[in-house]
Design an enzyme around this catalytic site. Structure first.
Site, PDB file in Angstrom:
ATOM      1  N   ARG A  44      88.698 -42.593 -32.176  1.00 26.11           N
ATOM      2  CA  ARG A  44      89.467 -41.338 -32.140  1.00 26.11           C
ATOM      3  C   ARG A  44      90.884 -41.558 -31.628  1.00 26.11           C
ATOM      4  O   ARG A  44      91.825 -40.890 -32.068  1.00 26.11           O
ATOM      5  CB  ARG A  44      88.718 -40.299 -31.294  1.00 26.11           C
ATOM      6  CG  ARG A  44      87.466 -39.757 -32.030  1.00 26.11           C
ATOM      7  CD  ARG A  44      86.524 -39.087 -31.056  1.00 26.11           C
ATOM      8  NE  ARG A  44      85.402 -38.414 -31.701  1.00 26.11           N
ATOM      9  CZ  ARG A  44      84.279 -39.013 -32.105  1.00 26.11           C
ATOM     10  NH1 ARG A  44      84.132 -40.332 -31.964  1.00 26.11           N
ATOM     11  NH2 ARG A  44      83.291 -38.313 -32.653  1.00 26.11           N
ATOM     12  N   ASP A  62      72.127 -43.173 -29.323  1.00 30.58           N
ATOM     13  CA  ASP A  62      72.237 -44.607 -29.630  1.00 30.58           C
ATOM     14  C   ASP A  62      71.460 -45.476 -28.648  1.00 30.58           C
ATOM     15  O   ASP A  62      71.397 -46.698 -28.808  1.00 30.58           O
ATOM     16  CB  ASP A  62      73.711 -45.032 -29.629  1.00 30.58           C
ATOM     17  CG  ASP A  62      74.493 -44.356 -30.751  1.00 30.58           C
ATOM     18  OD1 ASP A  62      73.865 -43.872 -31.712  1.00 30.58           O
ATOM     19  OD2 ASP A  62      75.735 -44.299 -30.649  1.00 30.58           O
ATOM     20  N   ARG A  68      72.610 -52.571 -32.335  1.00 29.54           N
ATOM     21  CA  ARG A  68      71.810 -52.108 -31.186  1.00 29.54           C
ATOM     22  C   ARG A  68      70.381 -52.677 -31.240  1.00 29.54           C
ATOM     23  O   ARG A  68      69.757 -52.903 -30.200  1.00 29.54           O
ATOM     24  CB  ARG A  68      71.817 -50.583 -31.095  1.00 29.54           C
ATOM     25  CG  ARG A  68      73.229 -50.041 -30.955  1.00 29.54           C
ATOM     26  CD  ARG A  68      73.377 -48.782 -30.173  1.00 29.54           C
ATOM     27  NE  ARG A  68      74.717 -48.246 -30.410  1.00 29.54           N
ATOM     28  CZ  ARG A  68      75.814 -48.567 -29.708  1.00 29.54           C
ATOM     29  NH1 ARG A  68      75.733 -49.411 -28.696  1.00 29.54           N
ATOM     30  NH2 ARG A  68      76.986 -48.041 -29.995  1.00 29.54           N
TER      31      ARG A  68
HETATM   32  O1  S3P Z   1      80.945 -39.353 -33.262  1.00 33.48           O
HETATM   33  C1  S3P Z   1      80.668 -40.496 -32.856  1.00 33.48           C
HETATM   34  O2  S3P Z   1      81.519 -41.265 -32.369  1.00 33.48           O
HETATM   35  C2  S3P Z   1      79.259 -40.950 -32.948  1.00 33.48           C
HETATM   36  C3  S3P Z   1      78.268 -40.031 -33.188  1.00 33.48           C
HETATM   37  C4  S3P Z   1      76.850 -40.387 -33.300  1.00 33.48           C
HETATM   38  O3  S3P Z   1      76.479 -40.322 -34.664  1.00 33.48           O
HETATM   39  P1  S3P Z   1      76.014 -38.953 -35.391  1.00 33.48           P
HETATM   40  O4  S3P Z   1      77.164 -38.066 -35.506  1.00 33.48           O
HETATM   41  O5  S3P Z   1      75.507 -39.415 -36.727  1.00 33.48           O
HETATM   42  O6  S3P Z   1      74.910 -38.421 -34.520  1.00 33.48           O
HETATM   43  C5  S3P Z   1      76.542 -41.767 -32.767  1.00 33.48           C
HETATM   44  O7  S3P Z   1      75.267 -42.171 -33.191  1.00 33.48           O
HETATM   45  C6  S3P Z   1      77.580 -42.777 -33.201  1.00 33.48           C
HETATM   46  O8  S3P Z   1      77.324 -44.025 -32.642  1.00 33.48           O
HETATM   47  C7  S3P Z   1      78.960 -42.372 -32.749  1.00 33.48           C
HETATM   48  C1  PEP Z   2      75.207 -45.200 -34.803  1.00 34.12           C
HETATM   49  C2  PEP Z   2      76.187 -45.988 -34.384  1.00 34.12           C
HETATM   50  O1  PEP Z   2      77.435 -46.104 -34.955  1.00 34.12           O
HETATM   51  P1  PEP Z   2      78.000 -45.557 -36.342  1.00 34.12           P
HETATM   52  O2  PEP Z   2      77.247 -44.327 -36.733  1.00 34.12           O
HETATM   53  O3  PEP Z   2      79.441 -45.319 -36.076  1.00 34.12           O
HETATM   54  O4  PEP Z   2      77.824 -46.655 -37.350  1.00 34.12           O
HETATM   55  C3  PEP Z   2      76.008 -46.817 -33.162  1.00 34.12           C
HETATM   56  O5  PEP Z   2      77.003 -47.412 -32.710  1.00 34.12           O
HETATM   57  O6  PEP Z   2      74.894 -46.909 -32.619  1.00 34.12           O
END
Ligand code: S3P
Ligand code: PEP
Length: 449
Positions: A33, A326, A402
């Protein structure tokens, strides 16, 4: 075309107590971001502590392709010369987001209200993930998307010439979907509204406000309502990225499990939309103290002091899922080493991450001698107690960082070593993982060493 690095098989074996300080990298969500908001702001945004994982580097390349200048000055020290809201130009080539769901979904939102075409792709993992959850709401602004069947990448998004603002209730708890809609709303006139049933990570809202947009979050009967006023002037900022609680989870959980360990993990974000794992670990009996609580870069942070101790299984409240989404893979490793059963319900979103994380953890834990139960939305782990996990298996990581790190932590406490078929994806979020864990005392080796 996006590929993926040569597989790197890795093995982790029993080690002595973990000791020392674990300086984990910058937060991945905030790093993406910071680059994106910097690219949309007028002036020079200065970023410190940026995560230099592959996911974030791919977002930096994308911002460059859209016309913003991203310059690296030193480790984690970057600046972005933004083009202003509505100032992007059509990229000359395909945008390759590699392994990153956050990267592709946020950038899709970003270009949805700019009048040009952008084609997106990613690696074999990202090309399997659903993009309809983002292209559907972006159509409300006037954007069109053509991708492979089921909205899979590669896809081409044609941004709206005359965007209109949208109101959207997210059907799944997803900060990526929420953020894509809000980013699209920046270049639409009037008010864009997102309503989410359960709060998801709020870094986009915080950063929108920090860069000067008008954004209001209210509690309403349907959940959380976020209203953004479009076409603001965003002003360049200085962003200090806090350390990533999702990366910190690995040394923290390793220290809880390896007998005699005592480590410090400084400056970890304690944003309540991200800290569900830590609440859960404390409920399991973990010895974690949250020291020196303070604010850094607009986020609450603390230094975590973590000591080994016996843990017991618990039922994780489904309402907590979004704040630790995560962290379920590493929690399931902790659960395998705890006494009693750990029940994780309301976790079906795990099936559409870099891999199907319920399946990947279930198969790997079973191969290591742990009894599990699963259904579409649930993972149940029957803990064997500290020191009782047999191990001795090679677990498939399915291009998922992960999953790789979770099984390498399991190898530190199982009776026989645990291997992963491919640790290369660790570089997407935690490039210094092996080095950092080895300095604490872990024994992780590559097949070729
Ligand atoms: O907005 C973000 O930075 C994230 C949102 C999450 O995903 P989702 O929006 O699919 O839940 C998370 O699992 C990902 O690692 C990062
Ligand atoms: C879900 C993850 O990332 P992204 O959705 O950005 O691939 C993560 O980092 O566990």
């Amino acid at each position: 075309m996006s590929g993926h690095a040569t597989p790197i098989p890795m093995t982790s074996r029993k080690c002595g107590p973990l000791k020392g300080t674990a300086n984990v990298p910058g937060d991945k969500s905030i790093s993406h971001r910071a680059l994106i908001f910097g690219a949309m702001a007028v002036g020079e945004t200065k970023i410190t502590g940026l995560l230099e994982g592959q996911d974030v580097l791919d977002t930096a390349k994308a911002m460059q392709a859209l016309g913003a200048d991203c310059i690296r000055h030193g480790a984690g020290d970057w600046s972005v010369h933004g083009v202003g809201v509505g100032g992007f130009h059509e990229p000359e080539n395909v945008i390759d987001c590699g392994n990153s769901g956050t990267g592709v979904r946020l950038i899709m939102g970003l270009v949805a209200t700019s009048p040009f075409a952008t084609t997106f792709t990613g690696d074999a993992s990202l090309r399997k993930r659903p993009m309809g959850r983002v292209s559907d709401p972006l159509a409300l602004f006037g954007a069109t998307c053509v991708g492979r069947s089921k909205g899979r990448l590669p896809l081409t998004l044609v941004g709206a010439e005359n965007p209109v603002p949208a109101e959207y209730a997210t059907p799944v708890p997803s900060a990526q979907v929420k953020s894509a809609v809000l980013l699209a709303g920046l270049n639409a006139p009037g008010k864009t509204v997102v309503i989410e049933k359960e709060a998801t990570r709020d870094h986009t809202e915080r950063m929108l406000a920090g860069f000067g947009a008008e954004v209001v979050t209210e509690e309403v009967p349907e959940g959380h309502k976020i209203t953004l006023t479009g076409r603001p002037e965003l002003t360049a900022q200085t962003v200090a990225v806090p350390r990533d609680p999702s990366s910190a989870a690995f040394p923290v959980c390793a220290a809880l499990l390896v007998e005699g360990s005592d480590i410090l993990v400084p400056g970890v974000s304690q944003n309540t939309t991200r800290n569900g794992l830590y609440t859960t670990l404390v409920e399991m009996g973990a010895d974690i103290t949250f020291e020196n609580e303070r604010e850094e870069g607009g986020e609450p942070v603390a230094d975590l002091r973590v000591r080994y101790g016996a843990l017991r299984g618990i039922e994780v409240p489904p309402a907590r899922a979004a704040s630790m989404i995560d962290e379920y893979p590493i929690l399931s490793v902790v659960a395998a080493c705890a006494t009693g059963t750990t029940v994780m319900r309301g976790v079906k979103e795990l099936r559409v991450k870099e891999s199907d994380r319920i399946d990947a953890m279930a198969r790997g834990l079973e191969a290591c001698g742990v009894k599990i139960e699963e259904d579409e939305d649930t993972l149940i782990v029957h803990g064997l107690g500290a020191g009782n996990v047999p191990g001795g298996a090679t677990c498939a990581t399915h291009i998922d960082h992960r999953i790789a790190m979770s099984f390498l932590v399991l190898g530190m406490v199982s009776q026989k070593p645990v291997s992963v078929d491919d640790g290369s994806p660790i570089a997407t979020s935690f490039p210094v993982f092996e080095d950092l864990m080895s300095r604490l005392g872990a024994h992780i080796s590559r097949a070729d060493s």
